[in-house]
Design a protein around this motif. Structure first.
Motif, mmCIF file in Angstrom:
data_model
loop_
_atom_site.group_PDB
_atom_site.id
_atom_site.type_symbol
_atom_site.label_atom_id
_atom_site.label_comp_id
_atom_site.label_asym_id
_atom_site.label_seq_id
_atom_site.Cartn_x
_atom_site.Cartn_y
_atom_site.Cartn_z
ATOM 1 N N LEU A 18 3.972 3.867 -1.161
ATOM 2 C CA LEU A 18 5.144 4.677 -0.833
ATOM 3 C C LEU A 18 4.797 5.905 0.005
ATOM 4 O O LEU A 18 5.668 6.489 0.651
ATOM 5 C CB LEU A 18 5.871 5.108 -2.110
ATOM 6 N N GLU A 19 3.535 6.319 0.007
ATOM 7 C CA GLU A 19 3.126 7.481 0.794
ATOM 8 C C GLU A 19 3.346 7.238 2.284
ATOM 9 O O GLU A 19 3.738 8.139 3.021
ATOM 10 C CB GLU A 19 1.651 7.806 0.516
ATOM 11 N N SER B 174 10.396 11.629 -6.343
ATOM 12 C CA SER B 174 9.575 11.974 -7.515
ATOM 13 C C SER B 174 9.948 11.106 -8.715
ATOM 14 O O SER B 174 9.073 10.669 -9.466
ATOM 15 C CB SER B 174 9.731 13.458 -7.869
ATOM 16 N N ILE C 141 0.353 1.497 -11.032
ATOM 17 C CA ILE C 141 1.072 2.738 -10.719
ATOM 18 C C ILE C 141 0.478 3.381 -9.460
ATOM 19 O O ILE C 141 1.208 3.812 -8.561
ATOM 20 C CB ILE C 141 1.030 3.708 -11.908
ATOM 21 N N TYR D 171 4.947 3.977 3.708
ATOM 22 C CA TYR D 171 5.394 2.624 3.393
ATOM 23 C C TYR D 171 5.528 1.747 4.637
ATOM 24 O O TYR D 171 6.208 2.107 5.601
ATOM 25 C CB TYR D 171 6.735 2.664 2.657
ATOM 26 N N ARG E 45 2.442 3.974 -5.769
ATOM 27 C CA ARG E 45 2.534 5.321 -5.202
ATOM 28 C C ARG E 45 1.849 5.395 -3.842
ATOM 29 O O ARG E 45 2.363 6.030 -2.914
ATOM 30 C CB ARG E 45 1.903 6.329 -6.161
ATOM 31 N N LYS E 46 0.705 4.757 -3.716
ATOM 32 C CA LYS E 46 -0.034 4.777 -2.458
ATOM 33 C C LYS E 46 0.760 4.083 -1.356
ATOM 34 O O LYS E 46 0.822 4.569 -0.224
ATOM 35 C CB LYS E 46 -1.383 4.069 -2.651
ATOM 36 N N GLN F 234 8.788 7.459 -8.045
ATOM 37 C CA GLN F 234 7.348 7.298 -8.189
ATOM 38 C C GLN F 234 6.830 7.617 -9.584
ATOM 39 O O GLN F 234 5.630 7.534 -9.821
ATOM 40 C CB GLN F 234 6.628 8.205 -7.185
ATOM 41 N N SER F 235 7.711 7.961 -10.500
ATOM 42 C CA SER F 235 7.272 8.330 -11.849
ATOM 43 C C SER F 235 6.664 7.137 -12.572
ATOM 44 O O SER F 235 7.011 5.982 -12.322
ATOM 45 C CB SER F 235 8.445 8.889 -12.663
ATOM 46 N N ASP F 236 5.743 7.424 -13.486
ATOM 47 C CA ASP F 236 5.097 6.365 -14.268
ATOM 48 C C ASP F 236 6.131 5.483 -14.947
ATOM 49 O O ASP F 236 6.051 4.253 -14.917
ATOM 50 C CB ASP F 236 4.191 6.975 -15.351
ATOM 51 N N CYS G 254 11.889 -0.405 -7.878
ATOM 52 C CA CYS G 254 11.729 1.029 -8.197
ATOM 53 C C CYS G 254 12.827 1.851 -7.533
ATOM 54 O O CYS G 254 13.411 2.762 -8.149
ATOM 55 C CB CYS G 254 10.361 1.525 -7.731
ATOM 56 N N ILE H 259 8.147 3.127 -12.564
ATOM 57 C CA ILE H 259 7.327 2.021 -12.070
ATOM 58 C C ILE H 259 7.108 0.995 -13.177
ATOM 59 O O ILE H 259 7.210 -0.223 -12.943
ATOM 60 C CB ILE H 259 5.979 2.545 -11.523
#
Length: 239
Positions: A93-94, A43, A86, A96, A90-91, A46-48, A129, A51
């Motif tokens: 990492l879903e 979490s 961003i 990877y 995140r996409k 992946q935070s704004d 990241c 990144i």
């Protein structure tokens, strides 16, 4: 440490403060020092803010202008609107899956060849990241006199420690050891177990790191050992 390296290290600290992440990193360091186990790190990765910080740090690195197997550099990433960048990270990492790593051989100063692995610019951003969050956790556990590939550490620190041991501890023998092909032979399993021992217990994150380690090297295939020299996260663990 050169003047440029000192400036770059100070810039990274200012960047972390700019995105209000330094307190979070300090907390991770303190909790790691206290023996805490970390089971939910994705979490924060992946935070704004994390990144955006990774992008800012990556942009300042001269290696960001070197293309990977997809031919893209930081100049291509700069064209992304912030929201798209961003979302893209995140996409990825879903589920990877690293892109193939570009292999490049450069001559060593003392002869021979050093193989470099150059991930794509987006994979370097993702590695950054991850590195930013894992670094304070690992730093809390590393040995005081371990100086390789660590923030605010350099060969000068190692020399200063040697002078201290010579002058104050009456130690006068030096053993010079070089592990041949160290990075090419790192055991993936042992490295992941070491992360677990350090308190990194986020299974989703460990799965991502495992995929980074086993990512395809263009022209060679999928490695069963070793880490590519040239990436951001995978070249972090100190010697």
């Amino acid at each position: 440490m050169s003047a440029n390296e000192q400036i770059r290290k100070r810039q990274k600290l200012r960047n972390a403060e700019y995105y209000s992440l330094q307190k979070s990193f300090d907390r991770l360091y303190a909790e790691s020092l206290d023996g805490r186990k970390f089971k939910k790190l994705l979490s924060l990765i992946q935070s704004d803010e994390n990144i955006k910080l990774a992008y800012r740090n990556l942009k300042k690195n001269k290696g960001s202008k070197t293309p990977g197997t997809d031919g893209m550099t930081i100049s291509d990433i700069e064209k992304y609107p912030e929201e798209k960048l961003i979302f893209t990270v995140r996409k990825r990492l879903e589920n990877y899956i690293p892109q193939p790593v570009k292999r490049k051989e450069i001559p060593k100063p003392n002869g021979g060849i050093r193989p470099l692995g150059i991930p794509t610019i987006m994979d370097r951003l993702i590695q950054q990241c991850v590195k930013q969050v894992l670094e304070p956790i690992c730093e809390a556990k590393f040995h005081e006199r371990s100086n390789g590939f660590r923030p605010n550490r350099s060969a000068e620190n190692a020399l200063a420690q040697c002078y201290k041991m010579t002058q104050q501890m009456n130690l006068h023998y030096v053993v010079d050891i070089d592990v041949k092909g160290f990075f090419d032979n790192v055991s993936h399993g042992k490295l992941l177990k070491q992360m677990w021992t350090l308190g990194i217990r986020d299974k989703s994150l460990i799965c991502i790191v495992s995929k980074m380690l086993k990512g395809e090297v263009a022209g060679i295939g999928f490695p069963d050992k070793g880490t590519p020299q040239g990436g951001y996260f995978l070249h972090y663990y100190p010697t």
